[in-house]
Design a protein around this motif. Sequence first.
Motif, PDB file in Angstrom:
ATOM      1  N   PRO A  92       0.815  -1.224   0.000  1.00 52.71           N
ATOM      2  CA  PRO A  92       0.000   0.000   0.000  1.00 52.71           C
ATOM      3  C   PRO A  92       0.844   1.268   0.000  1.00 52.71           C
ATOM      4  O   PRO A  92       0.592   2.187   0.767  1.00 52.71           O
ATOM      5  CB  PRO A  92      -0.795  -0.143   1.295  1.00 52.71           C
ATOM      6  CG  PRO A  92       0.109  -0.891   2.210  1.00 52.71           C
ATOM      7  CD  PRO A  92       0.868  -1.862   1.332  1.00 52.71           C
ATOM      8  N   ARG A 105      -1.533  11.329  -2.916  1.00 52.44           N
ATOM      9  CA  ARG A 105      -0.431  10.900  -2.056  1.00 52.44           C
ATOM     10  C   ARG A 105       0.844  11.659  -2.390  1.00 52.44           C
ATOM     11  O   ARG A 105       1.616  12.035  -1.491  1.00 52.44           O
ATOM     12  CB  ARG A 105      -0.204   9.397  -2.195  1.00 52.44           C
ATOM     13  CG  ARG A 105      -1.335   8.578  -1.652  1.00 52.44           C
ATOM     14  CD  ARG A 105      -1.103   7.106  -1.806  1.00 52.44           C
ATOM     15  NE  ARG A 105      -0.247   6.567  -0.743  1.00 52.44           N
ATOM     16  CZ  ARG A 105      -0.228   5.286  -0.415  1.00 52.44           C
ATOM     17  NH1 ARG A 105      -0.996   4.421  -1.057  1.00 52.44           N
ATOM     18  NH2 ARG A 105       0.557   4.857   0.543  1.00 52.44           N
ATOM     19  N   GLU A 226      -0.400   3.274   5.304  1.00 48.42           N
ATOM     20  CA  GLU A 226      -0.043   3.937   4.044  1.00 48.42           C
ATOM     21  C   GLU A 226       1.061   4.960   4.256  1.00 48.42           C
ATOM     22  O   GLU A 226       1.995   5.067   3.450  1.00 48.42           O
ATOM     23  CB  GLU A 226      -1.288   4.595   3.435  1.00 48.42           C
ATOM     24  CG  GLU A 226      -2.280   3.607   2.842  1.00 48.42           C
ATOM     25  CD  GLU A 226      -3.557   4.282   2.367  1.00 48.42           C
ATOM     26  OE1 GLU A 226      -4.048   3.919   1.273  1.00 48.42           O
ATOM     27  OE2 GLU A 226      -4.074   5.176   3.081  1.00 48.42           O
TER      28      GLU A 226
END
Length: 410
Positions: A92, A105, A226
Amino acid sequence: MTTTEPAPVPLSGPRFHTDPTELYRRIRREHGSVAPVVLDGDVPAWLVLGYRELHQVTSDPVLFSRDSELWNQWDAIPADWPLLPMIGRRQPSILYTVGERHRERAGVISAALEGVDPFELKRRAEHFADELIDALCAKGSCDIIAEYATLLPVRVLASIYGFADEQGPALVTAMNDMINGRENALAGQQHLASSMGALLAAKLAEPGDDVASRMLGNTLGFTVEEVAQDLMVMLAAGHQPTADWIGNSLRLMLTDDRFAASLSGGRHSVGEAMNEVLWEDTPTQNVAGRWASRDTQLGGRLIGQGDLVLLGLAAANADPHVRADAGSALTGGNNAHLSFGHGEHRCPFPAQEVAETIARTGIEVLLDRLPDVDLAASEDSLTRRPSPWLRGLTALPVTYTPTPALGAHA
């Protein structure tokens, strides 16, 4: 009359740490701009050597996806495959995220790194560089790689990420094992993961002015796992290539008369040498990878759905179709190299700036403290780590006039 296709090229062996430039030239001559290769365990893949072809791959994240679940070889990959830390499944992290979630992200990472004060970053880099040189300056000789280059980046990165300083050496060992992709690779990955988990638990309880705390404080709903994965990617990607950038640049400056001025205090040559290395001796040779989302053509090759495509950054930088004078002329201020990747999955610009600050500061402090540093071995005797992925020296022995340590640093 029929011609026989040359056999796929093993992406391993001594050729990658003796003369990879000649190796890539030969592969290009025999196979063209896209070559069939085999990884450990005879796992097939494609290596993109052409500058234009690599630009094409990295510019189309839909056709050439970062989603490793697309790989058509997973059924043949054993659980202890040494390259799993580099070509992971169901990880992840940002490396294997695609589409809008990847862009979000990347934004979180960039914002966290942009929060690092550049003057504070340089101060910390100078502090750790001086501390490391204090440990070796009185000896009159040292190995720049083992005693300096491989210690400095992780010291600085660990500090700005939120790690305690004493955790640095073990993180260096773990990341080197993981990146080299051999028998200790999985153990290195496990140490890095446990260290990152402990860091994030501490920062959740007591946030600080550091990259980890800023990433945990984002409002886009990323899980702690994450964030941990992304920080591991950032630490690994920021440490070893930067250490190799320092080592490769110092090797060039100690062996090439064009950069001799820097050894007597010329600052401009440091930047020129660092840029030359990114073109001619880039720390990141090859990157895994991209996966074809459907059958397609690339460089005259039929790439099947699910095939793994490796990015040959070093080979592309020397592609004679775009650089007829590769290896024979100074690159100057030309920054069109692909050493940081290209496209939406390239190394974020703030991360590049952090790496450049650490590498340049490390080189400049060393030259200030050891102004008569000189190579203590023949250039031909210098060897590289046996890795097709990252290109760095195993050692860089030097001599210099012994000098006293500076002592405690602010």
